[in-house]
Every structure is written in C-alpha cells, then in structure tokens.
Design a protein around this motif. Structure first.
Motif, PDB file in Angstrom:
ATOM      1  N   GLU A 182       0.843  -1.201   0.000  1.00 38.92           N
ATOM      2  CA  GLU A 182       0.000   0.000   0.000  1.00 38.92           C
ATOM      3  C   GLU A 182       0.879   1.253   0.000  1.00 38.92           C
ATOM      4  O   GLU A 182       0.601   2.220  -0.721  1.00 38.92           O
ATOM      5  CB  GLU A 182      -0.930   0.001   1.220  1.00 38.92           C
ATOM      6  N   ALA A 183       1.926   1.227   0.818  1.00 33.70           N
ATOM      7  CA  ALA A 183       2.828   2.384   0.886  1.00 33.70           C
ATOM      8  C   ALA A 183       3.597   2.565  -0.421  1.00 33.70           C
ATOM      9  O   ALA A 183       3.798   3.688  -0.893  1.00 33.70           O
ATOM     10  CB  ALA A 183       3.791   2.216   2.055  1.00 33.70           C
ATOM     11  N   ALA A 184       4.002   1.438  -1.009  1.00 34.95           N
ATOM     12  CA  ALA A 184       4.784   1.491  -2.249  1.00 34.95           C
ATOM     13  C   ALA A 184       3.983   2.094  -3.401  1.00 34.95           C
ATOM     14  O   ALA A 184       4.539   2.714  -4.309  1.00 34.95           O
ATOM     15  CB  ALA A 184       5.281   0.090  -2.606  1.00 34.95           C
ATOM     16  N   LYS A 185       2.647   1.912  -3.346  1.00 33.81           N
ATOM     17  CA  LYS A 185       1.789   2.499  -4.392  1.00 33.81           C
ATOM     18  C   LYS A 185       2.012   4.006  -4.514  1.00 33.81           C
ATOM     19  O   LYS A 185       1.835   4.581  -5.582  1.00 33.81           O
ATOM     20  CB  LYS A 185       0.310   2.282  -4.055  1.00 33.81           C
ATOM     21  N   TYR A 186       2.352   4.647  -3.395  1.00 32.11           N
ATOM     22  CA  TYR A 186       2.521   6.106  -3.381  1.00 32.11           C
ATOM     23  C   TYR A 186       3.997   6.510  -3.372  1.00 32.11           C
ATOM     24  O   TYR A 186       4.332   7.637  -3.027  1.00 32.11           O
ATOM     25  CB  TYR A 186       1.785   6.720  -2.189  1.00 32.11           C
ATOM     26  N   GLY A 187       4.855   5.527  -3.689  1.00 30.68           N
ATOM     27  CA  GLY A 187       6.262   5.868  -3.845  1.00 30.68           C
ATOM     28  C   GLY A 187       7.109   5.783  -2.590  1.00 30.68           C
ATOM     29  O   GLY A 187       8.242   6.282  -2.554  1.00 30.68           O
ATOM     30  N   GLY A 208       4.478 -12.545   8.361  1.00 35.64           N
ATOM     31  CA  GLY A 208       4.543 -12.468   6.908  1.00 35.64           C
ATOM     32  C   GLY A 208       3.913 -11.213   6.329  1.00 35.64           C
ATOM     33  O   GLY A 208       2.952 -10.692   6.881  1.00 35.64           O
ATOM     34  N   LEU A 209       4.495 -10.736   5.252  1.00 38.91           N
ATOM     35  CA  LEU A 209       3.844  -9.692   4.448  1.00 38.91           C
ATOM     36  C   LEU A 209       3.459 -10.328   3.115  1.00 38.91           C
ATOM     37  O   LEU A 209       3.933 -11.404   2.748  1.00 38.91           O
ATOM     38  CB  LEU A 209       4.772  -8.496   4.233  1.00 38.91           C
ATOM     39  N   ARG A 210       2.541  -9.668   2.413  1.00 41.32           N
ATOM     40  CA  ARG A 210       2.174 -10.118   1.063  1.00 41.32           C
ATOM     41  C   ARG A 210       2.386  -8.961   0.097  1.00 41.32           C
ATOM     42  O   ARG A 210       1.665  -7.966   0.163  1.00 41.32           O
ATOM     43  CB  ARG A 210       0.706 -10.542   1.025  1.00 41.32           C
ATOM     44  N   TYR A 211       3.392  -9.081  -0.767  1.00 42.90           N
ATOM     45  CA  TYR A 211       3.574  -8.039  -1.783  1.00 42.90           C
ATOM     46  C   TYR A 211       2.472  -8.170  -2.828  1.00 42.90           C
ATOM     47  O   TYR A 211       2.195  -9.273  -3.316  1.00 42.90           O
ATOM     48  CB  TYR A 211       4.942  -8.192  -2.456  1.00 42.90           C
ATOM     49  N   ALA A 212       1.870  -7.052  -3.161  1.00 41.59           N
ATOM     50  CA  ALA A 212       0.854  -7.072  -4.221  1.00 41.59           C
ATOM     51  C   ALA A 212       1.550  -7.165  -5.575  1.00 41.59           C
ATOM     52  O   ALA A 212       2.680  -6.683  -5.727  1.00 41.59           O
ATOM     53  CB  ALA A 212       0.000  -5.813  -4.142  1.00 41.59           C
ATOM     54  N   PRO A 213       0.882  -7.777  -6.558  1.00 36.65           N
ATOM     55  CA  PRO A 213       1.517  -7.889  -7.879  1.00 36.65           C
ATOM     56  C   PRO A 213       1.666  -6.517  -8.542  1.00 36.65           C
ATOM     57  O   PRO A 213       0.850  -5.614  -8.294  1.00 36.65           O
ATOM     58  CB  PRO A 213       0.537  -8.769  -8.673  1.00 36.65           C
ATOM     59  N   ASN A 214       2.711  -6.377  -9.310  1.00 38.80           N
ATOM     60  CA  ASN A 214       2.926  -5.159 -10.116  1.00 38.80           C
ATOM     61  C   ASN A 214       3.109  -3.881  -9.309  1.00 38.80           C
ATOM     62  O   ASN A 214       2.825  -2.787  -9.791  1.00 38.80           O
ATOM     63  CB  ASN A 214       1.785  -4.959 -11.126  1.00 38.80           C
ATOM     64  N   ILE A 215       3.553  -4.042  -8.067  1.00 40.93           N
ATOM     65  CA  ILE A 215       3.875  -2.884  -7.232  1.00 40.93           C
ATOM     66  C   ILE A 215       5.333  -3.083  -6.807  1.00 40.93           C
ATOM     67  O   ILE A 215       5.721  -4.211  -6.501  1.00 40.93           O
ATOM     68  CB  ILE A 215       2.997  -2.845  -5.953  1.00 40.93           C
ATOM     69  N   PRO A 216       6.141  -2.022  -6.799  1.00 39.94           N
ATOM     70  CA  PRO A 216       7.536  -2.204  -6.366  1.00 39.94           C
ATOM     71  C   PRO A 216       7.603  -2.839  -4.974  1.00 39.94           C
ATOM     72  O   PRO A 216       6.819  -2.481  -4.098  1.00 39.94           O
ATOM     73  CB  PRO A 216       8.087  -0.776  -6.346  1.00 39.94           C
ATOM     74  N   GLN A 217       8.524  -3.767  -4.810  1.00 40.48           N
ATOM     75  CA  GLN A 217       8.663  -4.436  -3.518  1.00 40.48           C
ATOM     76  C   GLN A 217       9.641  -3.640  -2.661  1.00 40.48           C
ATOM     77  O   GLN A 217      10.837  -3.624  -2.916  1.00 40.48           O
ATOM     78  CB  GLN A 217       9.129  -5.876  -3.733  1.00 40.48           C
TER      79      GLN A 217
END
Lengths: 456, 456
Positions: A182-187, A208-217
């Motif tokens: 969620e944070a990565a969505k905003y850079g 555990g975390l779950r990285y969303a697809p197509n968002i920078p990890q």
C-alpha cells in the motif's frame, strides 16, 4: 403396544445413560492419563529447545520433520511424509534500525526486525524521512505528494479493549500484511510496522507480508511497540527525523519439505478420517514453543493418549503436522489437494494454533446441525473448564478442507498471553506451562473421542 | 385498572432495561479503562521489584505498608493504618540439605528450605535416617518403634488429576501444616515435606506449619518435588540413607505492624461498606508477585478505577490490604474484631488471593438468595469470560467476617499456574501477565459496581 413402547423407552434411556457414563469415564481417563503421565510437555521441550526455530526451508524445519516422524513411530499405526514445496526466505545478518538525526537526542537505536518475505536493503540500508499513519485511508489522503521517497510508519495499535486478543490482532494485521505494498503504491521507499503485540514490549514481532503484484517491492520491518510509541513521540517534536534501517534478507527458490502424518486406523469405519493438527514450521526468531510447537505436540498426543489408555477408535484418527503455515500455507493447501485427489472422506478436522494455554473451548466452522450436536456434548466437557463453543472459526491449515465440506474445529485456549510471544524471540519453552499444555492436549483428545464415538 | 397495570409493567420494564443498559455501559467502561490505562501492573512492578519480599515483621513489610498508604492517598478519600501485632519469624542463613552416605552416589545435595514458623537446627544440623510416609495413617501404623530418632519424609504429591489446583493443594497441605507435630508425636527428630507444587520442579515451596501444643517442636523443611522423587527412589534402593539438614530460622517476639485501608465514602449509603482486599505480606523467598501482590494492586485498582471513570459509589468502597495472611492471619482477625467493636455494617467482602491470572469467575460464601442474586448478573459478566459462579468459598482474610454474616466473595482466576510459583523464589513480577492482571482488577471492579448499585 403401550407396554412395548414403554419398554423401548426404558431400554433406550438405559442405553443412552450407559453411553453417557461410558463417555464420562473415557474422558476422565483421558484427562487423568495426560495430567499424570502426559508426554506433550516432554515432546515440546525437545522440539522447542533441541530443534528450536524451524522456518520453512531451514535446517531446523528439516530436523523437525525428521524428529516428528521418528517420534510418532512410537505410537502411530503408520507414519508418512507428504512432500510439499515451500517458500525459502532467509533473514540473514542482524538488522539495524535507528533514528539518525534527532536534534535533541542524536542517534537513537530502535528495536526492529525484517518482516517475513521482505526484500532486504543490503549493506547500503534505507535512509529517509518518516510519515506516520494509522490506516490505509490516511495513507491515501496523504497521497504520492507526501509519501514519495519516504518511509511509511504504520502505527495503529492492537485494540486493547477487545477481550479476545485474536480479534484485536485481526483488526491490526492488515498493516503488516498489506502495508508495504500500500505504501509502495505512493512511492514509499520503506515501511515500518508497529509490532502486533498486546502490550508495550521492547522486542519486535515478525510475521509475513504479502507483496501485491505489479507494485515495487519495498523493504519492510516491524518495530517493537515501545519503540513505536517513542518514534511517534519523536516525530511529533521533530518532523524531519531521518530513519535508517538495514536488513539482509533474501528469498531463495522454493525448497522441498514435508507435512508429517501419523494415524491410527479406525476399527469400524477406517475410511472416515478425523484430523488433529498443528503446524511444524515456526518463525526464525523463536523456538516456536506456543506457535505452534504446542499445537503439534497436542495433536501427536491425541493419538498417543488413545494408545496409552487402550482406546481403539472406530474411525481413523490422523495427526497432521503441516509445514509452512507461517509464510505460504503450502502444507495445508497440499494436504487438502491430495485428500481430494484420493477421494478421502474427512469426518472432521481440528487444529491447535492459538498457543498452549488453558483451554476455554473450541471454535467451529460447520453446518448448524453439527454445531448443535457438538454443543449437546457440553455437559461432558464443562467440568474441565471447556465452556466456550460459540465462536466461529477453524484454522488456517485446515481451512482448505472447507471446500470438501469438512466440519472444522479450532482449539480455543485463553488468549491473553499469546500476543506477548507470537512471532518473537520470547516464544520459548519456558513460557509454556506444563499443566496448561496438557489440559489442551486432553481437551483435544476428549473432543476427538466424542466425534469418533458418535459421528457428526 | 388493567390499563394502569399494563402501564406500570411497561414503565417498569423500561426502567429495568435502562438499568441493565446502564450496568452494561459502566462495566464496559471499567474494562476499557483498565485495559487501556490501568495502573495495576505498574503498581505491582513497584511492590514486587522495588520492595520485594515482605514477610510479617520484616523491613519489607514495613516498606510495603508505607508505600501502600502513600499510593492510595492519590485516589482514596481517606487512608489509614490499623495496628496489628504479628508473628516475627526469620529464616536466617541459607539452608543446607543433603543425603550424606549413598553407597552408590556419595553425598547428594537436595533443594530444601525451612517451613515458616519452624524452629532451626542451628549449626549442628540434624542427621538421621529417613522414613517415608504418604499420610498420617501410615505414620501411625509405623509408630514410635519405627519413627523414634528418625526424620519423617512426607511424600504425598498434590493430586494432578484435580482440575482445580486448589483442590489438589487442600488434599496435600495437611502434611506441611501438621506433619511436623504428627511426626514428633512418635519421636521423630525432623520432618521433610514434599513441596506443595503442581509439577516436578527443582526449587522448594515454603509455607506455614502449625506446631501442636505440648508436642516437641522439631525442625521441618520443604524439599523440591524433583528431589522428593529422587529421595524416594534412593530410599527404595538404600534404606539406611542418612539425611542431613541445617536451618537457622528463629522466632522473635511479636512485632508491630498494620493493615492498610483506603476508602471512597458512599454517596447514598455511606454506612454500608463493601470490602475489596488482598494481603500485603508475602513469604520471604519471593517477590510475592502473584501471592498476593496481585490481589493488593487489584483491590487498590478497584477504587482507583471508580475515580478514573468518574463513578461515585452509593455505598462505601473500602480497599483493605491485610497484614500477615501467610503465618498468622492476625490482620484479618483484627479487622473483623474492630469492625464488630465499631458496629460497622459490611454489605460484602471480596478477596483476591489466588494469583493474577485470567479471571474465570467468583466463589461465594453467602445465603442462597444472595447467591441467586449474583448469579442473575451473569449475563453482564460472561462477555468478559467470567462464567464460574458455582464454587463455594470466600478467602482467608475475609473469613473472620463470616461471624458477622457478611457475604464473602473470592476472586477466581484460572488456577493452572499458581502452584508453580506459590511460596517460592519463582513468584516474581515477570511471571505476571499484564492483561491477565488487569482483567482481574476490572472483574473485581465490575462485581463491586453491581453490588454497590443493586445491593445484596
């Protein structure tokens, strides 16, 4: 005719009474045996202190598989390994976290750890200003303009007013699971998550975390609840604080591992399976004593206890120690898949994954008539303090069996201490009380016995 | 007329409903306040770790009196000390216990401690053969011929099959309380008592003994449950084992001390008193965290919570921290005596002395109609896990109020861990869980509130 009816009623009542006395006697025998000659505590001591941490893919996990198989050979009719590929994440060197530029206090070390599954920062670390938020709405309102290039600090505590700490956990854990993406969505360039702990502590809780697809990890860490409070206070005084963190975690290709399964074959309905279970993997920071060493030894103890008291089950009782509950659930998914392929009939599945604390009851995820049947057994279980049968739920690992309409049961112990230990270095054998652990094992055996005797 | 009746029923139902909503809201406020801003844990930290052990007559006990008085001044309307003379027993130098002549193993150190109130052996110690018994009947059968000049070893364990560990304790503690004098009747020169512990541990549990009049007072020690098992095994192999123990305890003249009392005056019925209580003294080996620091801070917290949420009680709420529960009960006796002299009216007395664990309910020692009234409140308390209102009992310190027909209530927490800590060096602050402790304080406040609002 009337006389015959009366005779029938008389005989049938007698039969019911006898069955109830038989149930009472067997359940008493189960508890007596466990509380005087139980082996669950001894098994847990080995698993927690001799094997210790056992994250999926680690040497500890492999040792745990081996030990569990050997241990069950002593009391199960048969024991086998069910292959499953698991994620292989490694923490690497000790993490560093600190505020670097407080005008008032200079450098301030903070107690952090990488979240499971996170990418690492490498030796360069991440340095940036910090933006504190309580939830995803706040994050959205701040938007890219305020977030870009910053570290997002998710600081919504578990709600202490919730009586059941798992309810409080559920209300906060989205920050850990989805916060980084969620944070990565905003850079954002990094994420700091307030630990999922019930009270103020000075050690962090991984998970555990779950990285969303197509968002920078982006790299993500948990911070101890005490340091979360401190960081929040500091940010109120000095908005331009810089935070530095350094993590060395890495994800390797999926690794081979196993669910470990042992069973006693049913004497009357061997084709009907009752699963009792826990998960063998643990986070890497701890001995995994409560999470979920306790559940594993309790599940094993159910079949050992049946042997010890000479109870021959009518149905097949299967103890399943799943691999990879913590960061993938691959074991639970694979078990359900194989069960479906083999057209196995599961009468019920029970899981213990809420710690080895004093039993309060069982959660259920089952049709109404099944729930009603189990609640009718309450008089047999209440003398042992098992009074709570009202909560919905099963368990993560047995969850995938729901597609096959298997009634699911979650062992429900007292929840107050769990989130002081969960996913931390504090989840050690000395935090488990022998009698509490044994009570849980006996409680699971008692419910398993009733399901075995009376069906569902 | 019929219409009037209906109107009355309608209004009265409305009133009842409103009262119930009011109760629900206040009880929720109590729990919320305690679980988010409670002070019981912080108070206990001071009492247990800064003051620590506080056996009657010790400097620790005096410091605890002083601290408690000062602490309550912050939130009670008035605070006072009630003088009481207490026994003054001192353990002295560290005890020694050992088997001296095992042919197989030579000298074997054993983990022992003097029982409270015991005479000491002095530097010479006691050396003798050991006779193991399980109860007073066995002792009688052995008689003077087999006991004279020997050390009697009472080795009946607490019955692990009892669900409530206090029941198991009651079934074994006669050995500690009366064993030494029973053994002395037949000429024993010393007594070793298996510790009152739930499981196998390597540290001893002290506790009071009662010497019978006109029987020689022989020195008595507790032995850890592990060493009790070991000693028993050794005795089966080598009947002529010699045991040596050395204790340096002494009893001094009674010392001056105090009960500490703080209260909030009732706004409507100030003459009706509701006591909430714990005991301030502890055994000397421990911090007295669960026994009974927890009870003390919970009792204080009841009145602090009422202030914090702005609840003005109708009756007088009195927090009493008794002195000398452990080895004399002088505080409880003195309080009841003074209450009788002053013709005070106690509506109810509540005690917390079973540790700071998760609440399960309350015991009651009260007339049937009072018990029924309290049980009618169950729907208000069950959402907080308080489900057990079926056990008889009050508490040791409030016991003397029974002569004045005061309904007695015992706070009833989960009992599984208590007898791992009770009267041992292990009864320390770190064994107390913050949420569990707070739940207990809130539970006591909730019941106190209901009694205050609705009478008994």
């Amino acid at each position: 005719m009337q006389k015959l009816t009366l005779l029938f009623i008389f005989c049938f009542s007698g039969y019911l009474l006898q069955a109830q006395n038989q149930d009472e006697a067997t359940i008493k025998k189960i508890f007596d045996q466990e509380l005087t000659n139980g082996k669950s505590y001894q098994m847990l001591e080995y698993l927690a202190t001799k094997i210790g941490a056992r994250l999926s893919g680690s040497p500890g996990a492999a040792a745990a598989v081996d030990w569990t198989r050997h241990t069950m050979l002593d009391f199960a009719d048969s024991v086998w390994l069910q292959p499953v590929k698991v994620p292989h994440w490694v923490r690497g060197a000790q993490e560093i976290g600190k505020v670097t530029n407080s005008r008032k206090r200079g450098t301030i070390d903070m107690s952090i750890c990488a979240l499971g599954g996170s990418v690492g920062t490498g030796a360069a670390g991440v340095t940036a200003n910090v933006v504190e938020v309580k939830n995803f709405d706040e994050l959205k309102q701040l938007g890219q303009r305020n977030i870009q290039g910053k570290i997002v600090f998710f600081n919504r505590p578990m709600d202490a007013t919730k009586i059941n700490t798992f309810t409080a956990y559920s209300g906060a854990v989205d920050q850990r699971a989805s916060g980084p993406s969620e944070a990565a969505k905003y850079g954002a360039v990094g994420a700091i998550i307030r630990s999922m702990g019930s009270t103020l502590e000075d050690y962090p809780h991984t998970g555990g975390l779950r990285y969303a697809p197509n968002i920078p990890q982006i790299p993500a860490v948990a911070i101890s609840t005490k340091d979360a409070e401190l960081l929040s206070r500091l940010l109120k005084e000095e908005r331009d604080l810089q935070f530095y963190f350094e993590t060395h975690c890495q994800t390797f290709p999926d690794a081979p591992s196993f669910n470990v399964i042992g069973e006693i074959k049913g004497s009357l309905h061997p084709e009907e399976i009752i699963v009792v279970s826990g998960h063998l993997d643990s986070w890497d920071l701890s001995q995994g004593a409560h999470d979920d060493g306790a559940g594993c030894v309790q599940a094993m103890e159910v079949i050992r206890l049946f042997k010890a008291i000479g109870y021959k089950p009518l149905r097949t009782i299967r103890a399943v120690m799943y691999m990879n509950e913590e960061n993938g659930l691959r074991g639970g998914i694979e078990y359900a898949k194989q069960s479906e392929l083999k057209k196995e009939k599961h009468l019920a599945a029970m899981e213990s994954d809420r710690g080895g604390f004093t039993p309060r009851g069982f959660t259920m995820s089952a049709p109404e008539n099944v729930v009603a049947k189990v609640k009718a057994w309450k008089p047999l279980l209440e003398p042992f303090g098992l009074t709570d049968f009202d909560q919905q739920g099963g368990g993560a690992d047995i969850g995938p069996l729901a597609n096959q309409n298997v009634p699911l049961f979650g062992f429900l112990p007292d929840s107050q201490r769990y989130f002081n230990y969960h996913h931390t270095k504090e989840d050690t054998f000395d935090k488990v009380n022998q009698r509490e652990l044994e009570f849980g094992a006996a409680a699971m055996a008692a419910l398993t016995y009733l399901i075995d005797q009376h069906g569902l």
